[in-house]
Every structure is written in structure tokens, then in C-alpha cells.
Design an enzyme around this catalytic site. Sequence first.
Site, PDB file in Angstrom:
ATOM      1  N   ARG A 143     -21.358 -85.334  58.764  1.00  6.19           N
ATOM      2  CA  ARG A 143     -20.691 -86.636  58.828  1.00  6.19           C
ATOM      3  C   ARG A 143     -20.916 -87.541  57.625  1.00  6.19           C
ATOM      4  NH1 ARG A 143     -21.571 -85.480  64.024  1.00  6.19           N
ATOM      5  NH2 ARG A 143     -23.669 -86.294  63.867  1.00  6.19           N
ATOM      6  N   GLU A 205     -28.444 -79.510  73.404  1.00  2.00           N
ATOM      7  CA  GLU A 205     -27.784 -78.530  74.283  1.00  2.00           C
ATOM      8  C   GLU A 205     -28.501 -77.179  74.225  1.00  2.00           C
ATOM      9  OE1 GLU A 205     -25.633 -81.045  73.004  1.00  2.00           O
ATOM     10  OE2 GLU A 205     -25.776 -81.536  75.120  1.00  2.00           O
ATOM     11  N   ASP A 326     -25.159 -85.744  79.963  1.00  2.00           N
ATOM     12  CA  ASP A 326     -24.969 -85.696  78.508  1.00  2.00           C
ATOM     13  C   ASP A 326     -24.482 -87.036  77.985  1.00  2.00           C
ATOM     14  OD1 ASP A 326     -24.800 -84.822  75.888  1.00  2.00           O
ATOM     15  OD2 ASP A 326     -22.909 -83.744  76.154  1.00  2.00           O
ATOM     16  N   LYS A 353     -21.523 -92.946  75.214  1.00  2.00           N
ATOM     17  CA  LYS A 353     -20.690 -92.041  76.008  1.00  2.00           C
ATOM     18  C   LYS A 353     -20.506 -92.504  77.449  1.00  2.00           C
ATOM     19  CE  LYS A 353     -21.569 -87.440  73.962  1.00  2.00           C
ATOM     20  NZ  LYS A 353     -22.205 -86.152  74.336  1.00  2.00           N
ATOM     21  N   TRP A 414     -18.903 -89.836  68.478  1.00  2.00           N
ATOM     22  CA  TRP A 414     -19.440 -90.203  67.156  1.00  2.00           C
ATOM     23  C   TRP A 414     -18.404 -90.911  66.295  1.00  2.00           C
ATOM     24  CZ3 TRP A 414     -16.576 -88.552  63.163  1.00  2.00           C
ATOM     25  CH2 TRP A 414     -15.695 -87.502  63.426  1.00  2.00           C
ATOM     26  N   CYS A 624     -17.725 -66.004  74.556  1.00  2.00           N
ATOM     27  CA  CYS A 624     -16.668 -66.340  73.589  1.00  2.00           C
ATOM     28  C   CYS A 624     -16.104 -67.745  73.756  1.00  2.00           C
ATOM     29  CB  CYS A 624     -15.503 -65.349  73.713  1.00  2.00           C
ATOM     30  SG  CYS A 624     -16.007 -63.639  73.968  1.00  2.00           S
TER      31      CYS A 624
HETATM   32 CA    CA Z   1     -25.089 -83.622  73.871  1.00  2.00          CA
END
Ligand code: CA
Length: 694
Positions: A143, A205, A326, A353, A414, A624
Amino acid sequence: MRITISLGILLTLLSCGEELRLGSSAHIEQVTKEIDDEVLINAENRPEDWLMYGRTYNEDRQSPLKEINTGNVKDLGLAWITELGTRRGIEATPLVVNGIMFLSSTWSKVHAIDTRKGTIIWTFDPQVPKYYGEKVCCDVINRGLALYKGMIIFGTLDGRLIALNASDGTKVWETLTVDQDKHYSITGAPRIVKGNVIIGNGGAEFGVRGYITAYDAMTGELNWRFYTVPGDPSEPLESDALKMAVKTWSGKWWEYGGGGTVWDAIVYDPELDMLYIGTGNGSPWNRIHRSNDEGDNLFLSSILALKPDSGELIWYYQTTPGDNWDYTATQPLVLSDLEIDGQSRKVIMQAPKNGFFYVLDRTDGELLSAEPYTYINWAKKVDMKSARPVETEFSRYNKENVTISPGPNGGHNWHPMAYNNTTGLMYIPVQVNSFAYGHDPEWKPRSKGMNIGALTNEKNPTRDDPMSPENMEQGVLLAWDPVKQQPSWSVPNSAFPVNGGVLTTAGDLVFQGTADGRLMAYRAQDGETLWEYNIGSGIIAPPISYEVDGKQYISVAVGWGGGIPSLWAKATKTLKPGAVYTFSLGSDEPLPEKNIKAPGLTQLTFLATPGELEQGRLLYSEYCLTCHGFMGMNGGSIPNLAYSSEAVFDMIEDIVLEGAFLEKGMPNFSDRISAEEVQLIKNYILYSASQMSK
Ligand code: CA
């Protein structure tokens, strides 16, 4: 607005008696060497430059330039495009000093660009090992950068901090900031604070413990480190703050990492001499697995004020106690002075969030107000007495699967918001979305890949949300009044929730790119659309503005990808190679027709029973899906396998089991997937492709 050469260069030019060629390494050395603490503190006085990630230490992304304004923005046209040699996500904010742009791109590569011509001066490739593509949640992005005393300083995906000579891109120093055996990564921009480089990391995560570190900007030597969550309590805790925090944890959280990573927001206030950071979610997500479903789990999902010289904690405010969703508080932090109840307050603002917009007094962390800026159902409100959210009775999804808003992608992520102190409005790229969470008592962490522990459990009943608005998948540009804590105006910007970061200017304008490939200009006061330019490839990065030789420019880096976009879908028919697009008044360069073609998988025959297809689907979901997305969606920046070409499809065994595409970031799965299983996955891909063509 004609003076673009600073006094320092002018004196140098006069003293050496010869002209310094613009864009030469001597020129770049001159204009970057003078960027010291004093210049950074007074960045507001350099309207022609963009010297820091959020432009100034306030990080409000408000440019004082106004050559481009509501009256003439309709005449904005393409000035130049610089291709960056990538087709994956670009989230970076460029820096600009005296017409020289510095920009980070995929795999932590850094480019210096001459904005007078749009040409690349130098590129530095830190050679991040491509297997790191598997060690990050959200694409191989970066970023931003820091500029200090002739150096460009940045973090790499594999956790290094590197300082380059701004003049020629050669390395000055490099230091390793993480244990590379764990799944740490750096995607955020470092910040310069009083001679230190401050950098955090990501990885919650994947089971890591969050921290932030201060390194000497000149040498890369470590000065201090602050851990955001306690480690194993049988070992000495690193700070007094953690001695308090450890009482809010239960179980054996340290075996799961704990989380609380500082992967984006780091803001310094020179006036109060305080450093503010935002911390991330718990690792794993579900508190049952992490902490016996007990405690606030400090300092997850919090805004912390630290002493910049020692990393000592001054105050903290936890936005989401006992995080279960999260709900990071790593989203951008913006400083300003607001008039609240007749009093001027020094505030820090965040739209994390979890869906609430917070205004805190940044001198002591007092909560001044918090109201939802998007649809939420996990909490009813923030109680002003306790300064805590009041959760709904179903928010913890322990006995049933629950569709919760916002989802883990956040009501805002973000993508930088921007604050305009003339309109008094915060412009927030809002993401309307939800997610079905669930609890599996038998969940165990695995050694590779994500460990979130919060997916729906087929054995449990599922609770939908009858109150949720009809359209639960969209992006909205929201102009929010932080004093009244209510919307002023909003415009839906695309049907895809993830869109670009925001810029506001003194020309009464707001600029934002959209998932469906348009760069937009709105009137800052009322949101009227005044200009749009169809780039034809989704935009996630924020635009910036600067001035060169008396002319104002708008630049935005374009590269579809990042967390959700690289995995799921693109909102444009085409994808274009990663590039910087630059606009100015009166320019009219043609837009090249250059698309990344999505090849189609021809009809290959396959033989599989329904049971084998189901096995293939499960294997696909496990190994996947997190990168290649749902089969049959139109494909993000990482190829959707249903669109593979026959030639690539023929190579799948080599790709999956031999690492043939390791260089592209595709892991070698030979330690986890057998040849028989590859065949099951192949049949599932062919089956999906055949269903798509119907
Ligand atoms: Ca996270």
C-alpha cells in the site's frame, strides 16, 4: 503556483552554476534529501507535493490544490499512462516530490517515475520468494512507502524493511522484521516518526501474534517493539500494558497466535507527540476457539496511543471487545480538530470494519460519539456510558449459523477515506456486505493456509436476517458529517462492494475510482457527479493530486486485485495491465486498447460420477477457492480455472504437484494433494466449465 523548485535546489543551482537536469539522479537526490522531520511536520505547506502516505501527518488526504475545480473538472483528460508490468492488485498511494513519483506495486516492487514524461526512472525488485503468495490473505499487494532524507523506505511481503537511495534505487539498508517461519507479511506503508521508521505486519488469518516496531531510519537498527496481544503467560510479558491485557484472555490463545496485527493504520500527531495505531482481528476469528469464549481480548480491534520514543502505551480504545467477526480496527485513522458542543476537540476518527464511525478525543481516548455508517446487525448501538457496543443476542453464532452484517470484508476496509475541512465531511468508501458465520466444535487449525475457524456448520440451523436491506452487495461513497454523526449525501458507486480509496481537494471535489473501472469526480458539497472517465479496469487504490511546473495533476494506480477482488469477480468486461493513470486539464491522450484476455476452456470430455464430482468440489473448496474464487464467476485478477486455456489445463499436474507456476505465485501442493486428487479437481473444473457454457 509557478514555484516548483524549492529554495534548497535553487541555491544549489546557483552555487554550482550549472543546470540540474530534472529527473536526473542528482536532481532526485537534491529534492529528496531535504525531506526531514521539519518538512514532514509542515507537509501542509507543500501543496505541490504528496510527501506521506496520507499526504500530511493528519492523514486526511485533502489536497490544497484547486486549479482543477467544480467549474472545469469536465475538461480533465488523460495526460499519460505508465505500465508497471503486473496484472495483479495495486493498492498503493504514490508519493510525489518535485514531480518525481515513487510507487510500490505487486510483489513489493518499487518504481520511481518522472511525472513530467510518465517514464520509469528506476525499478527495485526485492525478490520476494513467490511461495509467499500462499502466506497472505489478500493478494501480493503493497500500500505504500515512506520518504525520508534521500531514502525510500518500504516493507516487503516477506517481512523485510528496506531503505533505498531515492536517486537511483540502490539499497541503503535492509532488516528482517518477522519470523519467516510464521505467516507474517507486510503490505502496509511504514511511517516516519522522529527519526524512526514505524512498521507493523499482517497474518492474523494464519495464526500470528501482532506487534509494531520502531527502527532507526538511518541504519535500520531496532529501537523498540510493542506487542498488541499477550504471548504465552508462562514467559515474561513484554510490557505493563500486556500485564493488564493478559487478564482479558482465557484458554491457550498463544498457541493460535492471538492476532491483533497492525497491518495498516499508523498515524503520528506531532503536536501531542503521540503515535496512534489500529490493531487487527483475533486469530482465529471465533472467540470460542481462541479464548474459551471469554474476555475482551485486549488489544484486539483497538485504537492505541503510544509514546513514539519508547512504544509505551498511553491510552487505548477497543472498538470490538472479544472480536468474533474479523472486525479489525486497522482501517485508516484521520486526525482533525472539530467543534463539538461548542468546544474545539482534538479528535481521531475511524470507520473500522464493524460498521460504527468513531470520534475519540485523541488526547486521552475518550469516546465522543459512535454511530453506524452502514447497515449492521451484530450490535444495536454503542452505549455511551460504558463506551461499549451492545451486541444483538445472535451475534456470536455459537449455536446457529448467522448471516451477519457487515461481513469480514468490513463496512469499510483499508481503502482510504478523506476528510475535507471546508465541507466538514468525511468521504468513506463504504462496502455493503454480509457473511454467514458458524461454529464447528471439532475445528482444528492446520499448518498451512488460513485458519479462521468461523465457517458455517452444516449440523447447525441457519438464521437469516429478515431486517437486512434488499441490496446487500454494493459499494457506496458516503459523505459523513462526523460532528452530527449522520450522512450528508451518498452515491452508489458500483454493484461490487469493493471500490477505490478517496481523495478530496480544495477545488470542492472528491475523486474515487470504482470496481467497474471508472474514475469519478463529485462535488464535495453535495455529491453531484461532475466528471467520469472509463478506464475499463477496476480501481481499488486511492487517487492523489500534486502540481508540476505550475500544473495540477490527478494520478491513480490501477490494478484489479487485493483481498476480495482477486478472488471473486471483476466488475468490468476487461482487465487491463497494472498502470498509473494521470490526468490534467486540457489533456486528451487516447486510451490504449490493451486488455488481459480471459481465455476460454474448450469442451474437453470427462468421466466422473456425481460422488467424484462432489469430492472434487470439496478439494477445490479446501485448496483452490481462496485464490481462484468460485467456479464460473467471471474471474478476478487471479485466473478463474473454468476459463483456463487447454494448454494450461494440460499442465495442471505440473502446476499443482511440481510447482511449475511457482514464479507466478501458485504454490506447490505436492505436500498436501495426491495425483488422484488432482484428477478429481480437474474433473470438477471441466464439469463447472461445461455448466457455464449452457
Ligand atoms: Ca483479518
